[in-house]
Every structure is written in structure tokens, then in C-alpha cells.
Design a protein around this motif. Structure first.
Motif, PDB file in Angstrom:
ATOM      1  N   GLU A   1      -0.853  36.192 -45.440  1.00 41.41           N
ATOM      2  CA  GLU A   1      -1.144  35.729 -44.167  1.00 41.41           C
ATOM      3  C   GLU A   1      -1.396  34.292 -44.332  1.00 41.41           C
ATOM      4  O   GLU A   1      -0.716  33.703 -43.171  1.00 41.41           O
ATOM      5  CB  GLU A   1      -2.313  36.485 -43.344  1.00 41.41           C
ATOM      6  CG  GLU A   1      -2.549  36.420 -41.942  1.00 41.41           C
ATOM      7  CD  GLU A   1      -3.781  37.446 -41.262  1.00 41.41           C
ATOM      8  OE1 GLU A   1      -3.649  37.833 -40.388  1.00 41.41           O
ATOM      9  OE2 GLU A   1      -4.659  37.563 -42.014  1.00 41.41           O
ATOM     10  N   GLU A   2      -1.951  33.677 -44.967  1.00 42.63           N
ATOM     11  CA  GLU A   2      -2.381  32.407 -45.073  1.00 42.63           C
ATOM     12  C   GLU A   2      -1.007  31.594 -45.354  1.00 42.63           C
ATOM     13  O   GLU A   2      -0.617  30.326 -44.932  1.00 42.63           O
ATOM     14  CB  GLU A   2      -3.167  32.246 -46.155  1.00 42.63           C
ATOM     15  CG  GLU A   2      -4.859  32.414 -45.862  1.00 42.63           C
ATOM     16  CD  GLU A   2      -5.568  32.270 -47.050  1.00 42.63           C
ATOM     17  OE1 GLU A   2      -5.153  31.785 -48.260  1.00 42.63           O
ATOM     18  OE2 GLU A   2      -6.752  32.537 -46.931  1.00 42.63           O
ATOM     19  N   GLN A   3      -0.030  32.458 -46.110  1.00 41.92           N
ATOM     20  CA  GLN A   3       1.244  31.717 -46.176  1.00 41.92           C
ATOM     21  C   GLN A   3       2.254  31.720 -45.024  1.00 41.92           C
ATOM     22  O   GLN A   3       3.425  31.200 -44.899  1.00 41.92           O
ATOM     23  CB  GLN A   3       2.148  32.313 -47.154  1.00 41.92           C
ATOM     24  CG  GLN A   3       1.192  32.256 -48.771  1.00 41.92           C
ATOM     25  CD  GLN A   3       2.175  33.171 -49.851  1.00 41.92           C
ATOM     26  OE1 GLN A   3       3.022  32.974 -49.800  1.00 41.92           O
ATOM     27  NE2 GLN A   3       1.288  33.753 -50.630  1.00 41.92           N
ATOM     28  N   GLY A   4       1.808  32.603 -43.798  1.00 39.45           N
ATOM     29  CA  GLY A   4       2.367  32.657 -42.632  1.00 39.45           C
ATOM     30  C   GLY A   4       3.532  33.740 -42.809  1.00 39.45           C
ATOM     31  O   GLY A   4       4.730  33.683 -42.087  1.00 39.45           O
ATOM     32  N   LYS A   5       3.742  34.471 -43.901  1.00 44.16           N
ATOM     33  CA  LYS A   5       4.739  35.404 -44.170  1.00 44.16           C
ATOM     34  C   LYS A   5       4.458  36.992 -44.009  1.00 44.16           C
ATOM     35  O   LYS A   5       5.048  37.823 -44.342  1.00 44.16           O
ATOM     36  CB  LYS A   5       5.257  35.313 -45.612  1.00 44.16           C
ATOM     37  CG  LYS A   5       5.626  33.802 -45.805  1.00 44.16           C
ATOM     38  CD  LYS A   5       5.927  33.552 -47.404  1.00 44.16           C
ATOM     39  CE  LYS A   5       6.503  32.282 -47.527  1.00 44.16           C
ATOM     40  NZ  LYS A   5       6.780  32.079 -49.044  1.00 44.16           N
TER      41      LYS A   5
ATOM     42  N   LEU B   1       4.570  44.925 -54.335  1.00 48.19           N
ATOM     43  CA  LEU B   1       4.640  44.284 -53.018  1.00 48.19           C
ATOM     44  C   LEU B   1       4.321  42.986 -52.956  1.00 48.19           C
ATOM     45  O   LEU B   1       5.065  42.054 -52.179  1.00 48.19           O
ATOM     46  CB  LEU B   1       3.941  44.918 -51.948  1.00 48.19           C
ATOM     47  CG  LEU B   1       4.350  46.675 -51.688  1.00 48.19           C
ATOM     48  CD1 LEU B   1       3.288  47.343 -50.900  1.00 48.19           C
ATOM     49  CD2 LEU B   1       5.736  46.555 -50.829  1.00 48.19           C
ATOM     50  N   TYR B   2       3.137  42.424 -53.568  1.00 44.16           N
ATOM     51  CA  TYR B   2       3.011  40.980 -53.569  1.00 44.16           C
ATOM     52  C   TYR B   2       3.636  40.041 -54.306  1.00 44.16           C
ATOM     53  O   TYR B   2       3.549  38.967 -54.258  1.00 44.16           O
ATOM     54  CB  TYR B   2       1.463  41.215 -54.038  1.00 44.16           C
ATOM     55  CG  TYR B   2       0.696  39.881 -53.868  1.00 44.16           C
ATOM     56  CD1 TYR B   2       0.888  39.028 -52.908  1.00 44.16           C
ATOM     57  CD2 TYR B   2      -0.085  39.449 -55.109  1.00 44.16           C
ATOM     58  CE1 TYR B   2       0.218  37.577 -52.703  1.00 44.16           C
ATOM     59  CE2 TYR B   2      -0.760  38.172 -55.038  1.00 44.16           C
ATOM     60  CZ  TYR B   2      -0.638  37.217 -53.864  1.00 44.16           C
ATOM     61  OH  TYR B   2      -1.565  36.248 -53.802  1.00 44.16           O
ATOM     62  N   LEU B   3       4.347  40.687 -55.365  1.00 41.25           N
ATOM     63  CA  LEU B   3       5.187  39.866 -56.224  1.00 41.25           C
ATOM     64  C   LEU B   3       5.958  38.647 -55.527  1.00 41.25           C
ATOM     65  O   LEU B   3       5.951  37.519 -56.213  1.00 41.25           O
ATOM     66  CB  LEU B   3       6.034  40.632 -57.137  1.00 41.25           C
ATOM     67  CG  LEU B   3       7.033  39.934 -58.356  1.00 41.25           C
ATOM     68  CD1 LEU B   3       5.974  39.372 -59.344  1.00 41.25           C
ATOM     69  CD2 LEU B   3       7.944  41.165 -58.835  1.00 41.25           C
ATOM     70  N   PRO B   4       6.722  38.881 -54.622  1.00 41.89           N
ATOM     71  CA  PRO B   4       7.497  37.797 -54.028  1.00 41.89           C
ATOM     72  C   PRO B   4       6.513  36.615 -53.378  1.00 41.89           C
ATOM     73  O   PRO B   4       7.053  35.579 -53.052  1.00 41.89           O
ATOM     74  CB  PRO B   4       8.373  38.427 -52.906  1.00 41.89           C
ATOM     75  CG  PRO B   4       8.352  39.845 -53.146  1.00 41.89           C
ATOM     76  CD  PRO B   4       6.917  40.210 -53.798  1.00 41.89           C
ATOM     77  N   TYR B   5       5.339  36.968 -53.207  1.00 44.72           N
ATOM     78  CA  TYR B   5       4.329  36.077 -52.484  1.00 44.72           C
ATOM     79  C   TYR B   5       3.187  35.423 -53.298  1.00 44.72           C
ATOM     80  O   TYR B   5       2.718  34.508 -53.007  1.00 44.72           O
ATOM     81  CB  TYR B   5       3.682  36.580 -51.278  1.00 44.72           C
ATOM     82  CG  TYR B   5       4.511  37.360 -50.332  1.00 44.72           C
ATOM     83  CD1 TYR B   5       5.484  36.568 -49.446  1.00 44.72           C
ATOM     84  CD2 TYR B   5       4.938  38.960 -50.608  1.00 44.72           C
ATOM     85  CE1 TYR B   5       6.412  37.269 -48.793  1.00 44.72           C
ATOM     86  CE2 TYR B   5       5.845  39.501 -49.811  1.00 44.72           C
ATOM     87  CZ  TYR B   5       6.429  38.772 -48.904  1.00 44.72           C
ATOM     88  OH  TYR B   5       7.619  39.217 -48.080  1.00 44.72           O
TER      89      TYR B   5
END
Length: 773
Positions: free
Chosen positions: A79-83, A104-108
């Protein structure tokens, strides 16, 4: 937005329990109650969850709490990354495992600057999207539009390479694809081990794995850990493969086909199809194959470690709950050659009353003088048992004890070989130094050897569990998880037995529910300063032992011959009013109730229940009144070793022998048959029926009857069988009742062995016994 069921609902389903039971149990745990206390004294609250269910609940609760904490952290980060989109958030909320959440978190995840990120910064993401979405476009022509030397894209090839890097990273970080690949390779993958060229001689102990393949999901824990150890020692290479990938007519591997299928990439002879398929191929070979290989090997290792820890924990439980010889004066012998045999005499309370050092063996050979010393000590202190450590010179010292019995038949001594594993660890410990500050370290070891025969539980809790050595590959597993698991085993065993608060050591008391090292030491100090506790209530006078600690601990602490007879039982002080109601209803004194089985069996538990204590607790109270302070451990028995069978050379094929199980592993059981070298009963030889878990048939400390299959004198190996003797335990009891036991009796706790077994053939069963600890 959909979410997972609550933690309580998930655990209830997994444990096949009602949600209300789980909610109640979690509430007790959160309030600081311990598992032993809850499972023993809060049955009405939890609906009767036993200690095993409570341990599983506690472990699963910890995992799910960690999962929820991580979920919150991941959602906040994205959420902090705006994605954070609604679809992504939904997926994150439905992730039911840490693995799925991390996929699920891997790309971010924050990571080092990648080639794909550099390409995106160079403005090549539109090119990657265009070719992926519309394969009819010509890659060369499209790429020409993105040439820009200032952005580091000097030509068409550079543009296409950047676009490929973007798609490769996108494919490799797709959570659904990663999950599919992991699942498929776990189900169909083969774990292949191969010797490193030139390491054949150095790695001879791993020869069973020089060229070995088997389904990864079927690899037993001991074989997996053996291969991982071989890799860590530079002997083996390990990797995953699929048999179908070796087929000559396959133009693409299974991994490549799964990537292509996931993103709808096909060879339809369109302009960009070949480029996209090459991108798929590079994705698999450069990124995903290594990732899947690493992930599944990690998964295999974790499962193997859990299996090894389970074996260790099970064996430790059997050892700690082994039958105690009881309060009998014992002579402890810590064998040695040059440094002599250390001797310690303990009385029936475990107190050291005498000690000496004798030199019966080479180089001094003071055999007769040693026998004289031992004879005098045994007469002086009325010794009943002789406990012999099974280390160096144990065979020679065993013969010394046998000679002692022959020369002094009036003493009626019973000599017993015990494991000395961990004795040296205890001897050099701070605990031993406090207990025997003036005593030589070696004599402390003899004391430990004697005491562990009297009461294995009370003595072995003083030793770091890993030093006891009843596991397999214990040094290769996660040490934190191992220590955590073993600590729970010790806690359960100590509380199942209970302890005499007036004789227990601080080390033993520290494992009582509600107590810790500080409180245990305070109890001992209070006891030393004020004398024996007269009742349980007196424990409240111990420094820092408050009402909560008293509530948790009181039921497991016994006060023998105190003011209140119930203090010597497992009846909790809070339930004394129930006993008083029973006594009042029958017009009897409480003391008169204890042990009166005939009367107690006539009682109707429901007549004495109230709003606090239900029928389960009342039944427990009545059972405890029948046999107060009952010890759940078995009766002390010893194996009778065959006369004339003392060394390997005395063994013959088909010889029937009696022995003691010393260690149980995933591949079989080791049995001491009195020749100073344990024999192996492979899992295939444990019973006439199929055995999936050796512990279904035997456990450490069992007395069994075995048949000799094979003796390898050169390699000191003995192959044994229990087939056609599965009823040996009952036959042994019958035979023992019909004849007196000779002097060569031994009770042998598990020895310090750490082994691994590979294959089903008996010869191969020994292949890994030389593996280093």
C-alpha cells in the motif's frame, strides 16, 4: 471482501474439535496457563482437549499468529508503494500459508536493481507489453521505435533484450505460476544425487547416493538428510529433474510448457511468437528452474528436519519415561583405562556418600585391589545396583562387576549397563559445579551414571537434550526448532510424573508448569534454609512464587508425608473441596478414602460435581484417590543376556537372544544384546506384517527377543530380526516369571548414536552408520 475463516475456526477444523473448545483453550494460553496445566486441570473448560491436542494447538496458533502479522506487514508495504489493488488485497487476505503470502509479495519486495528495472527506467516497458499482447507485431520493427542511446538503448537488439528482461521478471514473479510449478515438481519431480568427480574415495560413506534418483515427495527424512550432508561436505551434487524432460522428442521442458500455458504463448507462426517462446525458455532456464529447485530442496529439507526432530523427541520421551530402578543404593562406575575407573556410591535418595578411583585395567592392572575397594564400598553402603557406563573400557569394567558379584554372592548385586551419553556434559556444567563444588569432574560423571539408573527423568533433565544422543542427524537440523521441541517433551514428561518438592533438584523443578529456573532455585534455597515443606501452601512463602505460579505448579508438586495426605497426590489444591464433599458424604476421613479401591469404585462422580468441577475432573480425583501420586512409568525390568555371548565372535546365525532397544530411527531399531555393539533390526524385520513406523512396534527401553541374521566381524555389524517373535514381549514376561534372573542383567537406555539408513536390503541398512556426527 472475502477473508479466511478465523484462527479459531481453522484450528478447530484441523484438530477435529469444536470452535468453542479452541476459543477456550486459546483464552487460557493467552492468560498465561501452561499446556500441562490446561490438559490436566481444565478439562471442563476445553471440553477435554488432551496434551497432544494442546501441543498441536499451541504450535499451530503460533504459526497462524505469525502469518497474520506478516500479512499485515505485506499489505502495508504494498500500500505504501501505491500498488495495492482490490484484487491483490483479496488474494493477500485469502493466502492460507506463509509460502503463498510470500509468492504474492515477491513482485513488490524491495530488491537490488535488476536488469528489468533498468529496462523499465529506459522506457522499454511499452515495447514488452506491445509484443506480449499482440504477437502479430514484428519485434524488429517495434524495437526500432525505442532506440535511444541517451537511455542506454543503442540498437534493436538492446531494446529487445530489455523488453525480454521485463517479461522474464514478470513471468518469474507470477504467484499462480510459481505455485503451479512448485506443486507439479513436488508431485512428479525426481531428486537426483550424484558424486562429485574425484570424490569417490573421500566420500565412500555416501556411496549409496553416488548415482541415485527417487521421487522427491517420497524421500524419507534420514535419506534426505544424508544427501544434504553429502552435499555440504562437497561429496554430492543434488538437483531436481523430471523424467519426461529427458525424452528426445520434447522440444521444450515441462517447466517451459507450463510458463507458456500460463500466459497463453503459442507458436502460431506469428511475427513475435518465436521471440516470446525464446523469452519463455530463458525465463525457465535463467530464473525459474533454479528458483523451483531451491524452493523444493528447502521444502524437502524442512520436512526432513521435522521428521528427524520428531524421531528425536519420541526417543527422548521414551528415555525420560523409562522405568526407574527406584530408591536403591547404587554403585556408579565410569569406565576408563589409563585414567582409571571412577567410582561413586549414592544412597537410596540419590545422595553421594562415597567415591574412589580404581585402576583395574591396563596399564596398572590392579584387578584384585580394585575388587577389594569395590567390595568394601558395597558392604559399607549396602549397595544393591551396579550402574556401568557404556563408554571406553565398558566391556572390561563389566567383567570387573561380574567378578565382583562372583566373589561376593552375599551382596546379591545386579549389574546394569547404562548409556553414559551426556555424562561428561553434565560433569563440566555449571549445575554440576554448584552441586559438587569440591568434586573432580570425572567423579561427577560417575554420580550421573549411578543416578540415571535410579531415576532417568530426574537425572537426564540436567543434561542438554542434544547431548543425550537418541536422534538421527540431530546436528544437521534447525537447532532452534530442535531445542524448542525437546523442551516441550521434557516439560510434558516431568509434569506427567510429578516431582517430590522436598527432594527434587532445581534442574527438575524448573520444568514444572508455571516455574522457571529462578523460581526453581528459590524453592531449593527456601528448602535448604527452612527445612522440608510440610504442605503445598508453604510454597507461597517462596520468594517470587505468586498465586499464578502456584496455580500452575501446585498439582505437579508432591509433598510426601506432609500435613495433608492430598498434597502427595495429583489432586490440585483448588479441588480439595471436592474430596472433602466425598468424605463428608460417606462420613469418612480423607485419609481413609485414599487407597480404598472397593469404596471408590462405588462412587458416582456426577453426585460431586458443581459449577466449577465437572464430571471429568471428579473422575480424575477419584482415580487419584485410588492410587495417589501414581507413576505413569513402567515397572523396572532388565534384559537377561545369554550366557557365553559376550562378544561379536560369540554370535551365530539364527541364535535367539534377549535384548534392550537402545534407539529407534525411521529405518529400524537398534538393540543391545550384550556384545557391546548394538545390532540393527531393519524396519522390514520388525514384524511379520508391514511396518510403516518402527515406533508402532518398539520404543527405546523395550525388552525384546531377536534372532541373529548376519554378523559382520570386520565392520562390527549385527543384523537382527524380530519376525515370528512379535509376541516376544509377553513371552519374555512369562519366562522371566518362571526363572530367576542371573547376574548379567542390564537395563540399557539409548546409546549416543546418530545414524542414517538408506535402503531396504539388510546389508544396505548399515551403509550410513559411519556418517560423522
Amino acid at each position: 471482501m472475502l477473508t479466511l475463516p478465523s484462527i479459531e475456526q481453522r484450528i478447530a477444523q484441523e484438530l477435529n474439535a469444536r470452535e468453542a473448545q479452541i476459543v477456550a483453550a486459546i483464552g487460557l494460553l493467552d492468560a498465561g496457563a501452561t499446556v500441562p496445566f490446561i490438559s490436566r486441570y481444565r478439562k471442563e473448560v476445553t471440553g477435554g482437549l488432551d496434551d497432544t491436542q494442546m501441543r498441536n494447538l499451541e504450535e499451530r496458533l503460533g504459526y497462524l499468529h505469525e502469518l497474520e502479522e506478516r500479512r499485515v506487514s505485506v499489505i502495508n508495504s504494498i500500500e505504501e508503494q501505491g500498488k495495492l489493488t482490490d484484487v491483490l488485497k483479496q488474494s493477500l487476505l485469502l493466502a492460507d500459508s506463509k509460502t503463498r503470502l510470500e509468492d504474492l509479495y515477491l513482485p513488490y519486495k524491495q530488491k537490488r536493481r535488476t536488469k528489468a528495472q533498468i529496462a523499465i527506467e529506459a522506457g522499454l516497458e511499452p515495447l514488452a507489453d506491445a509484443l506480449f499482447k499482440n504477437p502479430t507485431l514484428d519485434p524488429q520493427m517495434e524495437a526500432a521505435k525505442f532506440i535511444c542511446a541517451d537511455k542506454g538503448v543503442p540498437d534493436v537488439d538492446g531494446a529487445l533484450d530489455g523488453a525480454r528482461q521485463i517479461l522474464m521478471e514478470r513471468f518469474a514473479e507470477d504467484a499462480e505460476l510459481v505455485g503451479q510449478l512448485r506443486s507439479h515438481f513436488w508431485e512428479h519431480g525426481q531428486l537426483h544425487a550424484q558424486v562429485v568427480a574425484g570424490k569417490e574415495l573421500d566420500g565412500a560413506k555416501f556411496s549409496d547416493y553416488f548415482d541415485k534418483s527417487e521421487a522427491i515427495k517420497a524421500v524419507p527424512s534420514h535419506r534426505a538428510l544424508a544427501m544434504f550432508r553429502g552435499r555440504s561436505e562437497g561429496i554430492l551434487n543434488i538437483h531436481l529433474k523430471l523424467a519426461e524432460d529427458a525424452e528426445a522428442n520434447r522440444s521444450a521442458t515441462k517447466g517451459e510448457r507450463m510458463i507458456a500455458a500460463r500466459f497463453g504463448i503459442q507458436d502460431q507462426k506469428r511475427a513475435a511468437d518465436a521471440w516470446l517462446l525464446d523469452t519463455v525458455r530463458w525465463t525457465w532456464r535463467v530464473k525459474m528452474s533454479l528458483h523451483v529447485d531451491t524452493e523444493l530442496l528447502r521444502q524437502l529439507r524442512e520436512q526432513a528436519e521435522l521428521g528427524a526432530i520428531k524421531v528425536f523427541a519420541s526417543n527422548l520421551k521414551d528415555l525420560l519415561l523409562a522405568a526407574p530402578a527406584g530408591p536403591r543404593a547404587t554403585l556408579g562406575l565410569d569406565p576408563g583405562l589409563r585414567t582409571g575407573v571412577k567410582v561413586a556410591v549414592i544412597d537410596n535418595t540419590g545422595k553421594l556418600v562415597d567415591h574412589a578411583t580404581i585402576y583395574p585395567h591396563q596399564p596398572k592392572n590392579q584387578w584384585d585391589a580394585s575388587l577389594q575397594v569395590l567390595g568394601e564400598l558395597c558392604k559399607k553402603h549396602q549397595v544393591d545396583l551396579v550402574s556401568i557406563g557404556n563408554g571406553t573400557a565398558s566391556r572390561e569394567t563389566d567383567k570387573l562387576a561380574a567378578d565382583l558379584s562372583k566373589r561376593h554372592p552375599e551382596l546379591r548385586l545386579t549389574k546394569i549397563m547404562v548409556s553414559e551419553a551426556g555424562a561428561s556434559v553434565y560433569s563440566a556444567s555449571e549445575l554440576a559445579a554448584r552441586e559438587f563444588p569440591e568434586l573432580d569432574v570425572s567423579i561427577r560423571g560417575a554420580v550421573s551414571i549411578a543416578r540415571r539408573l535410579q531415576d532417568p527423568l530426574a537425572e537426564l533433565v540436567k543434561i542438554e537434550p542434544k547431548a543425550i544422543g537418541v536422534g538421527q542427524y540431530q546436528h544437521d537440523v534447525n537447532q532452534y526448532q530442535l531445542a524448542k521441541s525437546l523442551e516441550k517433551v521434557i516439560e510434558d514428561c516431568v509434569n506427567a510424573v510429578g516431582v517430590d518438592v522436598n527432594t527434587a533438584s532445581a534442574a527438575l523443578l524448573a520444568h514444572i508448569a508455571g516455574l522457571n529456573t529462578t523460581l526453581a532455585q528459590n524453592i531449593v534455597e527456601h528448602r535448604d534454609q527452612n527445612g522440608a515443606f510440610k504442605n503445598r501452601k508453604a510454597l507461597l512463602k517462596v520468594a517470587r512464587l505468586g498465586p499464578k505460579a502456584f496455580e500452575q505448579a501446585a498439582g505437579f508438586l508432591r509433598v510426601m508425608n506432609g500435613d495433608n495426605p492430598l498434597d502427595a497426590s495429583a489432586v490440585h489444591p483448588e479441588a480439595y473441596p471436592v474430596v472433602q464433599r466425598i468424605a463428608a458424604a460417606s462420613s469418612r476421613e480423607v485419609r481413609a478414602l485414599i487407597g480404598d479401591s472397593a469404596f471408590l469404585k462405588q462412587l458416582e462422580p456426577q453426585q460431586f460435581t458443581d459449577e466449577i468441577f465437572g464430571e471429568p475432573t471428579v473422575r480424575d480425583i477419584i482415580a487419584e484417590l485410588d492410587k495417589p501420586g501414581r507413576d505413569p512409568r513402567p515397572e523396572f525390568t532388565t534384559a537377561t543376556f545369554k550366557e557365553g555371548v559376550e562378544e561379536l565372535k560369540d554370535l551365530k546365525s539364527d541364535m535367539l537372544l534377549e535384548g534392550v532397544v537402545t534407539n529407534v530411527t525411521a529405518f529400524g531399531a537398534f538393540v543391545d544384546i550384550g556384545v557391546h555393539q548394538d545390532g540393527l533390526v531393519h524396519i522390514s524385520e520388525l514384524a511379520d506384517k508391514f511396518v510403516s513406523d518402527p515406533r508402532d512396534v518398539v520404543k527405546a527401553g523395550d525388552v525384546v527377543k531377536v534372532r541373529v541374521l548376519d554378523v559382520d566381524l570386520k565392520r562390527n555389524r549385527v543384523a537382527l530380526s524380530m519376525k515370528k517373535h512379535s509376541d516376544g514381549g509377553e513371552r519374555i514376561k512369562e519366562e522371566r516369571a518362571a526363572r530367576p534372573q542371573p547376574d548379567n542383567k542390564r537395563h540399557v537406555p539409548p546409546k549416543h548414536k546418530e545414524t542414517a539408513k538408506p535402503e531396504s536390503a539388510m546389508a544396505a541398512a548399515f551403509a550410513n552408520l559411519k556418517l560423522k556426527r
